[in-house]
Design an enzyme around this catalytic site. Structure first.
Site, PDB file in Angstrom:
ATOM      1  N   ARG A 176       0.812  -1.213   0.000  1.00 25.34           N
ATOM      2  CA  ARG A 176       0.000   0.000   0.000  1.00 25.34           C
ATOM      3  C   ARG A 176       0.844   1.260   0.000  1.00 25.34           C
ATOM      4  NH1 ARG A 176      -5.565  -0.302   1.080  1.00 25.34           N
ATOM      5  NH2 ARG A 176      -6.079  -2.417   1.657  1.00 25.34           N
ATOM      6  N   LEU A 212      -7.002   4.219   2.668  1.00 18.20           N
ATOM      7  CA  LEU A 212      -5.724   4.934   2.696  1.00 18.20           C
ATOM      8  C   LEU A 212      -5.025   4.719   4.039  1.00 18.20           C
ATOM      9  CD1 LEU A 212      -7.148   8.135   1.038  1.00 18.20           C
ATOM     10  CD2 LEU A 212      -5.536   6.534  -0.018  1.00 18.20           C
ATOM     11  N   ASN A 247     -14.029  13.443   1.480  1.00 13.80           N
ATOM     12  CA  ASN A 247     -14.618  12.227   0.898  1.00 13.80           C
ATOM     13  C   ASN A 247     -16.135  12.362   0.910  1.00 13.80           C
ATOM     14  OD1 ASN A 247     -14.776   9.448   0.026  1.00 13.80           O
ATOM     15  ND2 ASN A 247     -15.298   8.877   2.125  1.00 13.80           N
ATOM     16  N   HIS A 271     -19.507   9.887   1.276  1.00 15.90           N
ATOM     17  CA  HIS A 271     -19.894   8.539   1.684  1.00 15.90           C
ATOM     18  C   HIS A 271     -21.425   8.431   1.596  1.00 15.90           C
ATOM     19  CE1 HIS A 271     -19.548   4.708   3.704  1.00 15.90           C
ATOM     20  NE2 HIS A 271     -20.571   5.073   4.458  1.00 15.90           N
ATOM     21  N   ASP A 330     -14.123   6.527   7.234  1.00 14.44           N
ATOM     22  CA  ASP A 330     -15.430   7.209   7.308  1.00 14.44           C
ATOM     23  C   ASP A 330     -15.688   7.826   8.683  1.00 14.44           C
ATOM     24  OD1 ASP A 330     -15.866   6.375   4.657  1.00 14.44           O
ATOM     25  OD2 ASP A 330     -16.745   4.493   5.318  1.00 14.44           O
ATOM     26  N   GLU A 367     -26.171  13.174  -3.580  1.00 15.55           N
ATOM     27  CA  GLU A 367     -24.705  13.339  -3.587  1.00 15.55           C
ATOM     28  C   GLU A 367     -24.294  14.380  -4.626  1.00 15.55           C
ATOM     29  OE1 GLU A 367     -22.245   9.775  -3.594  1.00 15.55           O
ATOM     30  OE2 GLU A 367     -23.967   8.571  -3.002  1.00 15.55           O
TER      31      GLU A 367
HETATM   32  C1  GAR Z   1     -20.923   7.100  -4.597  1.00 18.48           C
HETATM   33  O1  GAR Z   1     -22.194   6.670  -4.194  1.00 18.48           O
HETATM   34  C2  GAR Z   1     -20.052   7.372  -3.395  1.00 18.48           C
HETATM   35  O2  GAR Z   1     -20.739   7.912  -2.314  1.00 18.48           O
HETATM   36  C3  GAR Z   1     -19.543   5.997  -3.082  1.00 18.48           C
HETATM   37  O3  GAR Z   1     -19.280   5.407  -4.328  1.00 18.48           O
HETATM   38  C4  GAR Z   1     -20.164   5.961  -5.294  1.00 18.48           C
HETATM   39  C5  GAR Z   1     -19.329   6.465  -6.455  1.00 18.48           C
HETATM   40  O4  GAR Z   1     -20.143   6.846  -7.522  1.00 18.48           O
HETATM   41  N1  GAR Z   1     -18.380   6.027  -2.262  1.00 18.48           N
HETATM   42  C6  GAR Z   1     -18.093   5.123  -1.343  1.00 18.48           C
HETATM   43  O5  GAR Z   1     -18.804   4.163  -1.126  1.00 18.48           O
HETATM   44  C7  GAR Z   1     -16.807   5.388  -0.582  1.00 18.48           C
HETATM   45  N2  GAR Z   1     -16.689   4.479   0.504  1.00 18.48           N
HETATM   46  P1  GAR Z   1     -19.553   7.724  -8.697  1.00 18.48           P
HETATM   47  O6  GAR Z   1     -18.269   7.039  -9.177  1.00 18.48           O
HETATM   48  O7  GAR Z   1     -20.602   7.691  -9.756  1.00 18.48           O
HETATM   49  O8  GAR Z   1     -19.292   9.102  -8.168  1.00 18.48           O
END
Ligand code: GAR
Length: 197
Positions: free
Chosen positions: A67, A95, A109, A111, A147, A176
């Site tokens: 990593r 990370l 981020n 979530h 998170d 989102e």
């Molecule tokens: C989104 O729903 C975001 O919140 C989630 O992945 C999706 C990405 O969609 N993120 C996570 O789960 C992070 N742990 P996108 O590529 O269309 O933006």
């Protein structure tokens, strides 16, 4: 107006990235999109970023033995592009404290749950299983705990009868798309104000 150099990190389709890129086309937005970086060469969002005219880089995690060497390669790319703030947008690698420390106070981020509820994966299935009447999404600063960082903003949506994880995920994703550009702007303004003081 001061604008920060922004990198968006993605692993997949990049619909949140797309909304952020659109927001950055406004001169009033407190960040300029400088780089879209992915750990996956097949991330669909890379194509969208190129079409948008933003520089892209791929740092495939599978090319590195651990990593930290993967993260050192990402850090080198981010530094080379003079990045000042990172937005994780569906970036699906955990990370290490080393990377988080390097970017402390400069990485956010999104979530797909109302944190602190449902950190990690399968958030929508877990919300439905629990019988929640509301779901949503959270933009937060990235800290060492997954998170767990300080919350910048959240958006709520109703859970509807007959929802499946997929229908709920779509409703949350629309929230989102509205939330992330606004919350990222707030984070940028906070950093700019901190730099000025
Ligand atoms: C989104 O729903 C975001 O919140 C989630 O992945 C999706 C990405 O969609 N993120 C996570 O789960 C992070 N742990 P996108 O590529 O269309 O933006």
């Amino acid at each position: 107006m001061s604008r920060l150099n922004l990198a968006i990190l993605i692993s997949g389709r990049g619909t949140n990235m797309d909304q952020i890129l659109r927001a950055t086309t406004s001169e009033d937005y407190p960040a300029r999109a400088r780089l879209v970086l992915s750990n996956r060469e097949d991330a669909a969002g890379l194509e969208a970023a190129r079409a948008f005219g933003v520089a892209t880089e791929t740092v495939p995690h599978t090319d590195y033995e651990d990593r930290q060497s993967f993260e050192r390669a990402m850090h080198e790319a981010l530094t080379r592009h003079e990045i000042e703030i990172i937005a994780l947008a569906g970036f699906m690698r955990v990370l290490t404290p080393w990377f988080v420390e390097k970017w402390a106070g400069r990485m956010v981020n999104i979530h797909p749950s109302l944190l602190p509820d449902y950190p990690g994966l399968n958030t929508h299935a877990r919300a439905l299983q629990a019988g929640d009447s509301e779901a949503g999404c959270t933009v937060h600063w990235v800290s060492e705990g997954v998170d767990e960082g300080d919350i910048i903003r959240q958006a709520r949506v109703p859970v509807k009868s007959g929802d499946t994880p997929a229908t709920l995920a779509n409703r949350v994703l629309e929230a989102e798309h509205r939330l992330y550009p606004q919350a990222l702007a707030e984070a940028c303004r906070y950093i700019i104000a901190r730099q000025a003081s």
